[in-house]
Design a protein around this motif. Structure first.
Motif, PDB file in Angstrom:
ATOM      1  N   GLN A   1      -2.838   0.042   9.101  1.00 55.63           N
ATOM      2  CA  GLN A   1      -1.919   1.082   9.547  1.00 55.63           C
ATOM      3  C   GLN A   1      -2.282   2.410   8.880  1.00 55.63           C
ATOM      4  O   GLN A   1      -3.099   2.463   7.953  1.00 55.63           O
ATOM      5  CB  GLN A   1      -0.490   0.691   9.198  1.00 55.63           C
ATOM      6  CG  GLN A   1       0.007  -0.543   9.911  1.00 55.63           C
ATOM      7  CD  GLN A   1       0.930  -0.215  11.064  1.00 55.63           C
ATOM      8  OE1 GLN A   1       1.513   0.853  11.123  1.00 55.63           O
ATOM      9  NE2 GLN A   1       1.082  -1.158  11.989  1.00 55.63           N
ATOM     10  N   ARG A   2      -1.664   3.467   9.329  1.00 56.33           N
ATOM     11  CA  ARG A   2      -2.061   4.793   8.884  1.00 56.33           C
ATOM     12  C   ARG A   2      -1.775   5.054   7.411  1.00 56.33           C
ATOM     13  O   ARG A   2      -2.520   5.780   6.743  1.00 56.33           O
ATOM     14  CB  ARG A   2      -1.352   5.854   9.733  1.00 56.33           C
ATOM     15  CG  ARG A   2      -1.938   7.234   9.546  1.00 56.33           C
ATOM     16  CD  ARG A   2      -1.219   8.225  10.399  1.00 56.33           C
ATOM     17  NE  ARG A   2      -1.798   9.544  10.286  1.00 56.33           N
ATOM     18  CZ  ARG A   2      -1.168  10.656  10.620  1.00 56.33           C
ATOM     19  NH1 ARG A   2       0.069  10.581  11.098  1.00 56.33           N
ATOM     20  NH2 ARG A   2      -1.745  11.830  10.488  1.00 56.33           N
ATOM     21  N   ASP A   3      -0.694   4.480   6.870  1.00 50.42           N
ATOM     22  CA  ASP A   3      -0.372   4.705   5.463  1.00 50.42           C
ATOM     23  C   ASP A   3      -1.206   3.740   4.618  1.00 50.42           C
ATOM     24  O   ASP A   3      -0.739   2.705   4.158  1.00 50.42           O
ATOM     25  CB  ASP A   3       1.125   4.569   5.197  1.00 50.42           C
ATOM     26  CG  ASP A   3       1.734   3.311   5.786  1.00 50.42           C
ATOM     27  OD1 ASP A   3       1.217   2.794   6.782  1.00 50.42           O
ATOM     28  OD2 ASP A   3       2.743   2.836   5.223  1.00 50.42           O
ATOM     29  N   ILE A   4      -2.464   4.140   4.399  1.00 52.18           N
ATOM     30  CA  ILE A   4      -3.442   3.267   3.758  1.00 52.18           C
ATOM     31  C   ILE A   4      -3.215   3.113   2.262  1.00 52.18           C
ATOM     32  O   ILE A   4      -3.892   2.305   1.628  1.00 52.18           O
ATOM     33  CB  ILE A   4      -4.874   3.773   4.014  1.00 52.18           C
ATOM     34  CG1 ILE A   4      -5.034   5.202   3.476  1.00 52.18           C
ATOM     35  CG2 ILE A   4      -5.208   3.684   5.491  1.00 52.18           C
ATOM     36  CD1 ILE A   4      -6.454   5.727   3.583  1.00 52.18           C
ATOM     37  N   ASP A   5      -2.266   3.845   1.690  1.00 56.79           N
ATOM     38  CA  ASP A   5      -1.999   3.665   0.259  1.00 56.79           C
ATOM     39  C   ASP A   5      -1.547   2.245  -0.045  1.00 56.79           C
ATOM     40  O   ASP A   5      -1.769   1.736  -1.141  1.00 56.79           O
ATOM     41  CB  ASP A   5      -0.988   4.685  -0.243  1.00 56.79           C
ATOM     42  CG  ASP A   5       0.334   4.659   0.498  1.00 56.79           C
ATOM     43  OD1 ASP A   5       0.382   4.218   1.663  1.00 56.79           O
ATOM     44  OD2 ASP A   5       1.344   5.107  -0.086  1.00 56.79           O
ATOM     45  N   ARG A   6      -0.929   1.575   0.942  1.00 54.62           N
ATOM     46  CA  ARG A   6      -0.521   0.179   0.736  1.00 54.62           C
ATOM     47  C   ARG A   6      -1.750  -0.720   0.592  1.00 54.62           C
ATOM     48  O   ARG A   6      -1.774  -1.630  -0.254  1.00 54.62           O
ATOM     49  CB  ARG A   6       0.345  -0.301   1.903  1.00 54.62           C
ATOM     50  CG  ARG A   6       1.669   0.405   2.034  1.00 54.62           C
ATOM     51  CD  ARG A   6       2.506  -0.225   3.137  1.00 54.62           C
ATOM     52  NE  ARG A   6       1.905  -0.049   4.453  1.00 54.62           N
ATOM     53  CZ  ARG A   6       2.271  -0.724   5.544  1.00 54.62           C
ATOM     54  NH1 ARG A   6       3.207  -1.668   5.471  1.00 54.62           N
ATOM     55  NH2 ARG A   6       1.700  -0.484   6.710  1.00 54.62           N
ATOM     56  N   VAL A   7      -2.777  -0.468   1.406  1.00 58.04           N
ATOM     57  CA  VAL A   7      -4.019  -1.238   1.307  1.00 58.04           C
ATOM     58  C   VAL A   7      -4.710  -0.938  -0.017  1.00 58.04           C
ATOM     59  O   VAL A   7      -5.155  -1.849  -0.729  1.00 58.04           O
ATOM     60  CB  VAL A   7      -4.960  -0.910   2.478  1.00 58.04           C
ATOM     61  CG1 VAL A   7      -6.286  -1.645   2.334  1.00 58.04           C
ATOM     62  CG2 VAL A   7      -4.312  -1.246   3.808  1.00 58.04           C
TER      63      VAL A   7
END
Length: 452
Positions: free
Chosen positions: A30-36
Motif C-alpha cells: 500500500q502507499r503508506d510504505i512506512d509500515r513495510v
C-alpha cells in the motif's frame, strides 16, 4: 520461507513481505510504505524485490517508491503501460530472491495483465494471487472496461484453474483482495488463511464445472463499486510518490467558517451520535471510529478533487489523513478540536434526532407511518426493506436530491447507522428535516417495524 502479513482492514486488502530471514520480496504494498519499512527494520531484512500482481483499482500503490528507496527490483507485468522505472515480468519467468525461488504465473481476469507469484523454498510453496483466486471467490472482472467484462470473466475462470494446477494442494494461498474489498466478486469468506487444496474444494470458480454458467452467475452478482476506483489505475500508472502523513497547520476559525458558508466539504470525524446531538451547521458526518468504513464511503461520496477539510480530535484527524492518502486524497486541510463547542464559536450549531428501531416501530404503531429513506445499496434493499421505504443509495444521493420533497421529515437508515449518518447530514445541509436511525437493520423486524 516466512510470510509477514500487513493488513489494511479499512480497504479489505493485504500486503505481504515474504523472506528467507535475510532477503525479502514485498508483494502489493500500500502507499503508506512506512509500515513495510518498520517491519523489515524490526526483522533486519533487506528488500531486493517489490512485486505488483496487477495495476490496482482500489488503492494507490507504494511499490514504485518502496523500490526506489531500497534500490530493489520492481516487478510489474509486461503490458501494463506504466510510466516509471520497473522490470517487466513475463509469465513463466523465474527469479531468485535470496534463498527463495519466485515464478510469475499469468492469471488474467481481474485485470488484463494480472500475474500471480508462486514462491518456493525447497518443498514449501506459497501462492500470492492478488485479485485472482481469493478465499471463496475471485476478483471482480468489470473494473477494466465494461465491454470486456465477459471476456475477462472467462479468463478469470481459467486462470483460477491454471493457478491451482501449478501449485501443490498444501501450498498456502495469500490473496491481496477478498477481506471486505469491493474488488471481490463475492462476499469475503469467513477465514483468515487457506490453501490451494481448500480452495479446490470450496471456491466457486473451481467447483463450478460449467464455464458459461460460472460467467453468467458472476456477472449477474456484480454490484456497484466506489466511484474513486476510476482514479486509482491512472494514478498507479504514474508511480505515485510517498504521501505526506503529518498533520498540517490547522485552519483558523474564520477560514473554517468561510469554507462552510461557501458549501465546501467540511467533514466532522466524531462519533455519529455526537454529531447528531450538536455540530457546526453545514458540515457532514463521516465518523472515523475504527476506520473500517471511513475511507470507502468518503471516497465514494465526496466528488473527486473537491477541497476537503477534516474536523475533529487530533488522533482521528491524523489517522484519517493516512487512510485518505491510500486512495490518492492528499493533504486535506484540518481544524483540530471539538466541533460542538471549541471551533468556529461564531458559527451556528445544529442538531437532529438520532433514534433506534424501537422509535421507528412506535411511529408505525401509532398509525403515523414515517417517511423512511433507505440509503443501502441496491442488493441490500432488494433482499428486504422497510415497508413503503424510499430507496436512494448513499452514493447516488447527491445527484438525486431533487427526488425528495422538502417539508416532510425523512427517517434515514442503512445497515448499521454509518451511511445513514452521512446521508442525514447531507440532507440537513440541503434544508431537509431528518431523523437519523442509528441501529443495525437486522433489528428492525424484531422491533416491530413492518418489512417486505
Amino acid at each position: 520461507m516466512q510470510v509477514e502479513v500487513i493488513k489494511t482492514d479499512a480497504l479489505g486488502d493485504r500486503s505481504y513481505v515474504v523472506h528467507d530471514g535475510e532477503v525479502a520480496l514485498v508483494v502489493d504494498p500500500q502507499r503508506d510504505i512506512d509500515r513495510v519499512e518498520a517491519l523489515v527494520a524490526e526483522r533486519r531484512l533487506r528488500i531486493t524485490h517489490v512485486a505488483e500482481t496487477h495495476l490496482h483499482n482500489d488503492y494507490v500503490t507504494g511499490g514504485a517508491e518502496l523500490a526506489r528507496r531500497h534500490g530493489a527490483t520492481y516487478l510489474v507485468a509486461e503490458g501494463e503501460g506504466v510510466r516509471f522505472d520497473h522490470r517487466p515480468v513475463r509469465p513463466g519467468e523465474r527469479l531468485d530472491v535470496g534463498g527463495l525461488s519466485v515464478r510469475a504465473v499469468a492469471t488474467p481476469g481481474h485485470t488484463e495483465h494480472h500475474v500471480s507469484y508462486l514462491v518456493e523454498d525447497g518443498a514449501e510453496q506459497a501462492v500470492f494471487s492478488g485479485g485472482s483466486l481469493l478465499y471463496g471467490s475471485v476478483g471482480r472482472t468489470d473494473l477494466v472496461d465494461p465491454d470486456k467484462t465477459a471476456e475477462l470473466t472467462r479468463a478469470q475462470y481459467r486462470s483460477a484453474r491454471e493457478l491451482t494446477e501449478q501449485a501443490r494442494p498444501e501450498a498456502a494461498l495469500y490473496p491481496t483482495h477478498g477481506f471486505g474489498s469491493f474488488c471481490s466478486s463475492g462476499p469475503a469468506a469467513e477465514t483468515d488463511i487457506s490453501t490451494v487444496g481448500e480452495q479446490r474444494e470450496h471456491n466457486h470458480a473451481l467447483t463450478e464445472h460449467d464455464e458459461e454458467r460460472f460467467v453468467e452467475q458472476l456477472i449477474a452478482n456484480l454490484t456497484d463499486y466506489p466511484a474513486y476506483y476510476a482514479h486509482m489505475a491512472p494514478l498507479n500508472k504514474d508511480g505515485p510518490g510517498v504521501p505526506e502523513l503529518t498533520v498540517p497547520e490547522p485552519v483558523d476559525a474564520a477560514t473554517l467558517r468561510e469554507r462552510i458558508i461557501a458549501g465546501e466539504w467540511v467533514v466532522d470525524l466524531r462519533n455519529r451520535v455526537a454529531f447528531a446531538n450538536k455540530h457546526l451547521a453545514g458540515t457532514v458526518s463521516f465518523e472515523y471510529g475504527d476506520g473500517k468504513h471511513f475511507t470507502t464511503f468518503l471516497g465514494w461520496t465526496v466528488p473527486w478533487g473537491e477541497p476537503l477539510t477534516l474536523v475533529g480530535p487530533g488522533g482521528e484527524v491524523r489517522a484519517a489523513i493516512r487512510d485518505l492518502a491510500r486512495i490518492g486524497i492528499d493533504r486535506p486541510d484540518v481544524a483540530v478540536g471539538d466541533p460542538a463547542s471549541g471551533l468556529a464559536s461564531d458559527h451556528p450549531r445544529s442538531s437532529f434526532p438520532s433514534v433506534g428501531w424501537e422509535e421507528v416501530a412506535d411511529e408505525f404503531a401509532r398509525g403515523n407511518p414515517p417517511t423512511v429513506l433507505d440509503v443501502r445499496r441496491a442488493e441490500e434493499f432488494k433482499s428486504q426493506h422497510v415497508e413503503g421505504a424510499i430507496h436512494i443509495p448513499l452514493h447516488e444521493l447527491l445527484s438525486r436530491m431533487d427526488e425528495l420533497e422538502h417539508g416532510r421529515r425523512l427517517w434515514v437508515h442503512c445497515g448499521s447507522g454509518y451511511r445513514s449518518a452521512v446521508a442525514a447530514s447531507l440532507l440537513e445541509s440541503d434544508g431537509h428535516s431528518v431523523v437519523h436511525i442509528n441501529g443495525d437493520y437486522s433489528e428492525a423486524e424484531n422491533a416491530g417495524v413492518p418489512v417486505t
